[in-house]
Design an enzyme around this catalytic site. Structure first.
Site, PDB file in Angstrom:
ATOM      1  CD  GLU A   1      -3.111  -1.050   2.137  1.00 35.10           C
ATOM      2  OE1 GLU A   1      -3.010  -0.260   3.097  1.00 35.10           O
ATOM      3  OE2 GLU A   1      -4.084  -1.797   1.963  1.00 35.10           O
TER       4      GLU A   1
ATOM      5  CD  GLU B   1      -3.857  -5.845   3.048  1.00 35.55           C
ATOM      6  OE1 GLU B   1      -4.696  -5.174   3.681  1.00 35.55           O
ATOM      7  OE2 GLU B   1      -2.636  -5.617   3.058  1.00 35.55           O
TER       8      GLU B   1
HETATM    9  O1  AHR Z   1      -5.237  -5.842   7.042  1.00 37.15           O
HETATM   10  C1  AHR Z   1      -5.096  -4.709   7.851  1.00 37.15           C
HETATM   11  C2  AHR Z   1      -4.334  -3.584   7.164  1.00 37.15           C
HETATM   12  O2  AHR Z   1      -5.114  -3.116   6.093  1.00 37.15           O
HETATM   13  C3  AHR Z   1      -3.025  -3.945   6.514  1.00 37.15           C
HETATM   14  O3  AHR Z   1      -1.953  -3.888   7.391  1.00 37.15           O
HETATM   15  C4  AHR Z   1      -2.869  -2.884   5.460  1.00 37.15           C
HETATM   16  O4  AHR Z   1      -2.135  -3.319   4.349  1.00 37.15           O
HETATM   17  C5  AHR Z   1      -4.299  -2.510   5.110  1.00 37.15           C
HETATM   18  O5  AHR Z   1      -4.502  -1.149   5.115  1.00 37.15           O
END
Ligand code: AHR
Length: 503
Positions: free
Chosen positions: A173, A292
């Site tokens: 990210e 994610e």
């Molecule tokens: O999954 C929780 C957080 O969400 C992770 O650390 C990050 O990559 C995202 O913003």
């Protein structure tokens, strides 16, 4: 009662069922690692301190690949802290989650846990506070057999055979202002390209994931992907997508349609990647690693509540421990349908995360481990989806949502294994008050009968599994499902997710 019709044909193939789509994510965050997968004092802990009850649940979940060690955590992580004798490992401040990292679990321990879980290890390198050199050092340490400083160090640290990690994320990210070492698309594109080239010089077999946007609402979404891929197109294999959904302002109907947003997100990123491909006149195609995704009630988490005292950085605090409802699980099931529907381009994905932190598996220190509602659609889809994904030709009613406009009442996808004939159909009814009867034309699939029919729903869409009531919610057999003369008929109750397997 409403009706929907689905036509399946073995020639309408979207792509293979990629096992890596059933991946998950373990970050050094809250109680995911410490007091989650690892709790040496627990009665169910094995000789290495891993909870065997958690391992059993992870195997039952059917997780293919596990992304590690972050997440936001990786952007401040020194991988060297987590190798070598435990007693020499430093305690560090984890700036991402304002916690104390003891480094009791590092690369060797996690790789061994991953083997026990039967999963593939996917690593992320730190491109927040570190760069090319540290990334290739880690790659030498993990993937070279022996005979060099770092590979020999790995052997001395206790692992004779190289870890042979194939999938690597180039940071995490990096478009997010919250990220340590956050960069512009230009700056990130340059360092990601240099890191990727160096990693491939060392090990040409690695598969590399470049960071896409943290979510599709980021102000730089679209432009970020274009610029980053202009710099890295020939160096990487995947671009990442991240998305978290939540019911907002009591809008259950809109929340149930979250997968419509995921569909649009994937299609926009694919279009952007293909635009860069055209501009560069490249023969190569970049796929999506949706590394994610989940339901996450972010408004329940406030960093300022966490930072109480500059001198007290907690160890394994209870962070992001969302309790999932039936409605949340229905959304998780429908997000899996969206990922499968894009099997031509989404070839890897990670449910974020695995244990305690926005997770399908919960644990109590010294106590039990249990399945959240979201466990069920993931485990059933991972077990039943086999072979190829079939394009679903679906007709059904629609409804209006504030969040996503006019959306279909039902969503569906099917998989078919041409070798065994095994077929699976996954369905979601997004209506908050109406049962939908679905007929499925099985066409020339050669299906002879129904094997399994599971539906997840409840009178109370907010019912959940908890420490005190760990088995309150579970899928039930859907007795309405029948196959007759090449047609499957099944009733879907309101706010429900269903999996059917046919042989
Ligand atoms: O999954 C929780 C957080 O969400 C992770 O650390 C990050 O990559 C995202 O913003």
């Amino acid at each position: 009662m409403s009706a929907a019709h689905l036509t399946l044909n073995p020639h309408f193939v979207v792509g293979d069922v990629h096992r890596r789509v059933f991946g998950s994510f373990v970050e050094h965050l809250g109680r995911c690692v410490y007091d989650g997968i690892y709790e040496p004092g627990h009665p169910a802990a094995d000789e290495e301190g891993f909870r065997t009850d958690v391992l059993d649940l992870v195997r039952e979940l059917g997780v293919s690949t596990i992304r590690y060690p972050g997440g936001n955590f990786v952007s401040g992580y020194r991988w060297e802290d987590g190798v070598g004798p435990r007693e020499d490992r430093p305690r560090r401040l984890d700036l991402a989650w304002h916690s104390t990292e003891t480094n009791e679990v590092g690369l060797h321990e996690f790789a061994r846990w991953n083997d026990k879980a039967g999963s593939e290890l996917m690593l992320a390198v730190n491109l927040g506070t570190r760069g090319v050199q540290e990334a290739i050092d880690l790659l030498e340490y993990t993937n070279i057999r022996s005979g060099t400083a770092l590979s020999d160090q790995r052997v001395a640290d206790g692992t004779l055979e190289p870890f042979r990690v194939s999938m690597w994320c180039l940071g995490n990210e990096m478009d997010g202002p919250w990220q340590l070492g956050h960069r512009s698309a230009e700056d990130y594109g340059k360092i990601a390209s240099q890191t990727a080239k160096a990693m491939r010089q060392l090990d040409p077999s690695v598969e590399l994931v470049v960071c896409g946007s943290s979510n599709s609402q980021m102000p730089t979404f679209g432009a970020w992907e274009r610029t980053v891929l202009e710099h890295t197109y020939e160096d990487v294999d995947f671009i990442s997508c991240h998305a978290y959904y939540a019911e907002k302002d009591g809008d259950l109907a809109g929340f149930l349609a979250s997968a419509v947003d995921m569909d649009r997100f994937i299609e926009s990123v694919v279009a952007t990647a293909d635009h860069v491909k055209a501009v560069l006149r490249s023969d190569k195609t970049i796929n999506v690693s949706f590394d994610e995704w989940n339901v996450w009630y972010q408004e329940r988490f406030h960093t300022e509540d966490q930072i109480t005292d500059i001198e007290q950085w907690p160890y394994a605090p209870r962070l992001l421990e969302d309790q999932y409802s039936v409605a949340d699980a229905v959304v998780v099931g429908s997000l899996l349908i969206s990922l499968l529907k894009h099997a031509d381009r989404v070839t890897s994905a990670s449910l974020a995360q695995l244990v305690n932190v926005i997770a399908p598996i919960m644990t109590e220190p010294g106590g039990p481990a249990w399945k959240q509602t979201s466990f069920f659609p993931f485990a059933l889809t991972s077990r039943l989806a086999r072979g190829q994904v079939l394009r679903p030709e679906l007709t059904c009613g629609t409804y209006r949502t504030e969040a996503h406009g006019e959306v279909p009442l039902v969503d569906a996808v099917a998989t078919h294994d041409p070798d065994t004939g095994a077929t699976a159909v996954f369905l979601v009814n997004r209506s908050v008050d109406e049962t939908v009867t679905v007929t499925v034309d099985l066409g020339s699939l050669g299906v002879v009968g129904l094997q399994e029919a599971h539906t997840l729903n409840d009178e109370d869409p907010y019912a959940a599994n908890t420490l005190t009531e760990p088995t309150r919610v579970a899928p039930v057999d859907n007795k309405s499902a029948v196959v007759e003369d090449g047609t499957l008929t099944v009733e879907l109750p309101p706010v429900s997710w269903t999996a059917l397997s046919l042989g």
